[in-house]
Design a protein around this motif. Structure first.
Motif, PDB file in Angstrom:
ATOM      1  N   UNK A 147      43.574  43.977  44.772  1.00 57.06           N
ATOM      2  CA  UNK A 147      43.657  43.478  43.402  1.00 57.06           C
ATOM      3  C   UNK A 147      44.488  42.210  43.332  1.00 57.06           C
ATOM      4  N   UNK A 148      44.683  41.734  42.125  1.00 59.26           N
ATOM      5  CA  UNK A 148      45.472  40.529  41.888  1.00 59.26           C
ATOM      6  C   UNK A 148      45.297  40.082  40.452  1.00 59.26           C
ATOM      7  N   UNK A 149      45.667  38.860  40.166  1.00 61.31           N
ATOM      8  CA  UNK A 149      45.615  38.352  38.795  1.00 61.31           C
ATOM      9  C   UNK A 149      44.420  37.424  38.615  1.00 61.31           C
ATOM     10  N   UNK A 159      46.984  24.787  28.473  1.00 53.71           N
ATOM     11  CA  UNK A 159      48.427  24.993  28.319  1.00 53.71           C
ATOM     12  C   UNK A 159      49.250  24.066  29.212  1.00 53.71           C
ATOM     13  N   UNK A 160      48.585  23.189  29.946  1.00 55.28           N
ATOM     14  CA  UNK A 160      49.294  22.251  30.807  1.00 55.28           C
ATOM     15  C   UNK A 160      49.777  22.851  32.112  1.00 55.28           C
ATOM     16  N   UNK A 161      49.124  23.917  32.569  1.00 54.10           N
ATOM     17  CA  UNK A 161      49.489  24.556  33.831  1.00 54.10           C
ATOM     18  C   UNK A 161      48.597  24.002  34.932  1.00 54.10           C
ATOM     19  N   UNK A 162      49.190  23.281  35.858  1.00 55.93           N
ATOM     20  CA  UNK A 162      48.420  22.585  36.885  1.00 55.93           C
ATOM     21  C   UNK A 162      48.176  23.406  38.147  1.00 55.93           C
ATOM     22  N   UNK A 163      49.009  24.404  38.377  1.00 52.91           N
ATOM     23  CA  UNK A 163      48.868  25.224  39.581  1.00 52.91           C
ATOM     24  C   UNK A 163      49.222  26.666  39.252  1.00 52.91           C
ATOM     25  N   UNK A 164      48.589  27.604  39.937  1.00 53.52           N
ATOM     26  CA  UNK A 164      48.863  29.016  39.664  1.00 53.52           C
ATOM     27  C   UNK A 164      50.275  29.359  40.130  1.00 53.52           C
ATOM     28  N   UNK A 165      50.934  30.300  39.467  1.00 58.73           N
ATOM     29  CA  UNK A 165      52.301  30.674  39.847  1.00 58.73           C
ATOM     30  C   UNK A 165      52.332  31.415  41.181  1.00 58.73           C
ATOM     31  N   UNK A 166      53.327  31.120  41.974  1.00 58.09           N
ATOM     32  CA  UNK A 166      53.500  31.813  43.249  1.00 58.09           C
ATOM     33  C   UNK A 166      54.746  32.696  43.247  1.00 58.09           C
ATOM     34  N   UNK A 167      55.605  32.533  42.233  1.00 56.33           N
ATOM     35  CA  UNK A 167      56.800  33.371  42.093  1.00 56.33           C
ATOM     36  C   UNK A 167      56.812  33.984  40.700  1.00 56.33           C
ATOM     37  N   UNK A 168      57.573  35.059  40.556  1.00 55.74           N
ATOM     38  CA  UNK A 168      57.673  35.733  39.261  1.00 55.74           C
ATOM     39  C   UNK A 168      58.319  34.822  38.227  1.00 55.74           C
ATOM     40  N   UNK A 169      59.265  34.012  38.644  1.00 57.02           N
ATOM     41  CA  UNK A 169      59.889  33.051  37.724  1.00 57.02           C
ATOM     42  C   UNK A 169      58.863  32.053  37.204  1.00 57.02           C
ATOM     43  N   UNK A 170      58.009  31.565  38.090  1.00 65.00           N
ATOM     44  CA  UNK A 170      56.957  30.637  37.670  1.00 65.00           C
ATOM     45  C   UNK A 170      55.982  31.317  36.717  1.00 65.00           C
ATOM     46  N   UNK A 171      55.685  32.585  36.959  1.00 65.63           N
ATOM     47  CA  UNK A 171      54.798  33.319  36.066  1.00 65.63           C
ATOM     48  C   UNK A 171      55.400  33.397  34.671  1.00 65.63           C
ATOM     49  N   UNK A 172      56.699  33.687  34.571  1.00 62.57           N
ATOM     50  CA  UNK A 172      57.343  33.773  33.258  1.00 62.57           C
ATOM     51  C   UNK A 172      57.381  32.400  32.571  1.00 62.57           C
ATOM     52  N   UNK A 173      57.541  31.358  33.357  1.00 62.24           N
ATOM     53  CA  UNK A 173      57.491  30.009  32.782  1.00 62.24           C
ATOM     54  C   UNK A 173      56.101  29.711  32.219  1.00 62.24           C
ATOM     55  N   UNK A 298      46.909  35.736  44.021  1.00 64.50           N
ATOM     56  CA  UNK A 298      47.642  36.922  44.446  1.00 64.50           C
ATOM     57  C   UNK A 298      48.879  37.122  43.582  1.00 64.50           C
ATOM     58  N   UNK A 299      49.305  38.370  43.448  1.00 67.42           N
ATOM     59  CA  UNK A 299      50.483  38.659  42.636  1.00 67.42           C
ATOM     60  C   UNK A 299      51.684  37.899  43.203  1.00 67.42           C
ATOM     61  N   UNK A 308      57.363  42.541  51.541  1.00 70.19           N
ATOM     62  CA  UNK A 308      56.666  41.620  52.429  1.00 70.19           C
ATOM     63  C   UNK A 308      55.925  40.575  51.607  1.00 70.19           C
ATOM     64  N   UNK A 309      56.201  39.333  51.870  1.00 73.37           N
ATOM     65  CA  UNK A 309      55.594  38.247  51.108  1.00 73.37           C
ATOM     66  C   UNK A 309      54.081  38.251  51.288  1.00 73.37           C
ATOM     67  N   UNK A 310      53.377  38.229  50.165  1.00 72.03           N
ATOM     68  CA  UNK A 310      51.931  38.150  50.219  1.00 72.03           C
ATOM     69  C   UNK A 310      51.217  39.466  50.395  1.00 72.03           C
TER      70      UNK A 310
END
Length: 424
Positions: A147-149, A159-173, A298-299, A308-310
């Motif tokens: 699964x994933x997002x 919304x001006x988002x140029x790249x998908x988030x790779x960290x949880x902080x980026x997701x909240x931003x 990916x989440x 484990x990353x990824x």
């Protein structure tokens, strides 16, 4: 990528492949007939199994008696039939996690370690790990379903988002960017509970070290603080107003007002869901065609998390053999693994085949994106509620719903799992 054995048995779970119909059958009485149970009861999936059975009969002279059983009925019928393996199906779809562990312990699944073909060993080596228990193989996989997002590329751009988030902080931003643009950030089918649970599953896997996560899933030891931290992370999303309005009364996949419907109709920007999402969305778009701007990522990793990353989470669907089945049943599951059959399976079910040799059959761009995520992944865990079993899994899902409805805390989620584990 590498798949992890995460419960005492982390075997296949068949999620969202079955549709309707049911049946029953006794085990075969001779070596020229075998019985086969699966859950694809309509459309291309059902036709695939019928065609493959005919091809096997033509090749071997062995007739395959098929029972296509509705997904929701499958577990109960199989459990009842296998109480006496002599009356159960020769080949059957595995249930996954704690359910399959119970069947192995009860002597209801054949040890295939020395019986699987070289094709299975070589081309399905990664997926085969999730069909193993104590180093022994108890099934042959047919598909991998991480699964994933899933997200709307158009709404992200709006919304001006140029790249998908790779960290949880980026997701909240990004959640805040979407809110500022007047867009519901995350669609969530809270009424059905399990989609809410998915957020906790993923956050736990990101927060917990592999050792702590394994102790939780395998030993039911939830003493590590990472289990509470995962709930705190989810609460942060709630406090950030990340989910669609009325998410607690929103269904997951039923109609345009469901969480999937919100994404399909550009009423929300993203949804955390399994590999089946593109097919569900296709039926909910205004023109009943695939969502043109659908993307996948990916989440994200969690800042400071020890997971484990990824690493991915999902399911590996496969088939086990009745210990009392004739040799032809083993030949049949090996036949499933042949490249041509895996390619046809991937096309019929619009999914990712378990055989690496058949990956070229995947043409859908979204499934290709998942394949790329798999190649970069450190491993894949079975859906947490499946791995934990029904009692703990249901308690977990309910605890997460309570958290998001203001009726519970992160600590209450952990307590609910501990209490359910204590009951056995």
């Amino acid at each position: 990528m590498k798949f992890k054995t995460i419960a005492a048995a982390t075997l296949a779970v068949a999620t969202m492949l079955g549709m309707g119909a049911c049946g029953s059958s006794a085990g075969a009485k001779d070596d020229k007939t075998i019985t086969f149970w699966h859950n694809a009861t309509a459309g291309d999936g059902k036709q695939y199994w019928e065609d493959m059975a005919k091809a096997f009969e033509k090749k071997t002279g062995v007739k395959v008696q098929i029972q296509a059983i509705q997904n929701e009925d499958f577990e109960g019928k199989l459990t009842t039939a296998m109480q006496d393996p002599a009356s159960g199906p020769d080949v059957y779809m595995t249930l996954g996690g704690a359910k399959t562990k119970d069947m192995i312990d009860a002597g209801q699944a054949m040890d295939l370690t020395d019986k699987i073909s070289d094709t299975v060993k070589k081309q399905m080596s990664s997926a085969l790990e999730s069909m193993s228990y104590d180093g022994k193989v108890y099934g042959v996989p047919v598909t991998v379903q991480p699964g994933g997002i899933w997200y709307s590329k158009d709404l992200f751009k709006q919304a001006g988002i140029d790249a998908v988030p790779t960290t949880f902080s980026e997701l909240k931003t990004d959640v805040q960017k979407l809110r500022s643009a007047g867009i519901e950030p995350i669609a969530l089918g809270g009424k059905d509970a399990w989609p809410v649970g998915h957020w906790y599953y993923w956050l736990s896997m990101r927060e917990c070290s592999p050792k702590a996560y394994a102790k939780g899933v395998n030993d039911k030891d939830f003493s590590d603080s990472c289990w509470t931290k995962a709930g705190d992370d989810l609460k942060d999303l709630l406090d950030a107003n990340a989910f669609n309005e009325g998410f607690l009364t929103t269904t997951a996949q039923q109609g345009a007002s469901s969480s999937a419907g919100l994404l399909a109709n550009h009423k929300a920007a993203m949804e955390l869901m399994g590999t089946w999402e593109p097919g569900v969305l296709k039926d909910l778009t205004p023109d009943k065609k695939p969502m043109a701007d659908l993307g996948f990522f990916a989440f994200p990793t969690v800042d400071g998390g020890k997971g484990e990353e990824g690493a991915l989470m999902g399911a590996v669907t496969g088939f086990s053999v009745n210990p009392e089945a004739p040799d032809a049943a083993v030949d049949f599951v090996n036949f499933m693994a042949e490249k041509s059959n895996q390619e046809k399976y991937a096309t019929a079910f619009s999914t990712i085949p378990a055989s690496a040799e058949a990956y070229d059959a995947v043409t859908d761009e979204n499934l290709k994106a998942i394949l790329e995520a798999m190649k970069k992944s450190d491993g894949m865990q079975l859906w947490m509620d499946t791995a934990l079993g029904g009692n703990i899994g249901n308690a977990l899902n309910s605890g997460v719903v309570n958290l998001l409805s203001g009726q519970g805390t992160s600590a209450d989620i952990v307590k609910a799992m501990k209490d359910a584990a204590a009951k056995g």
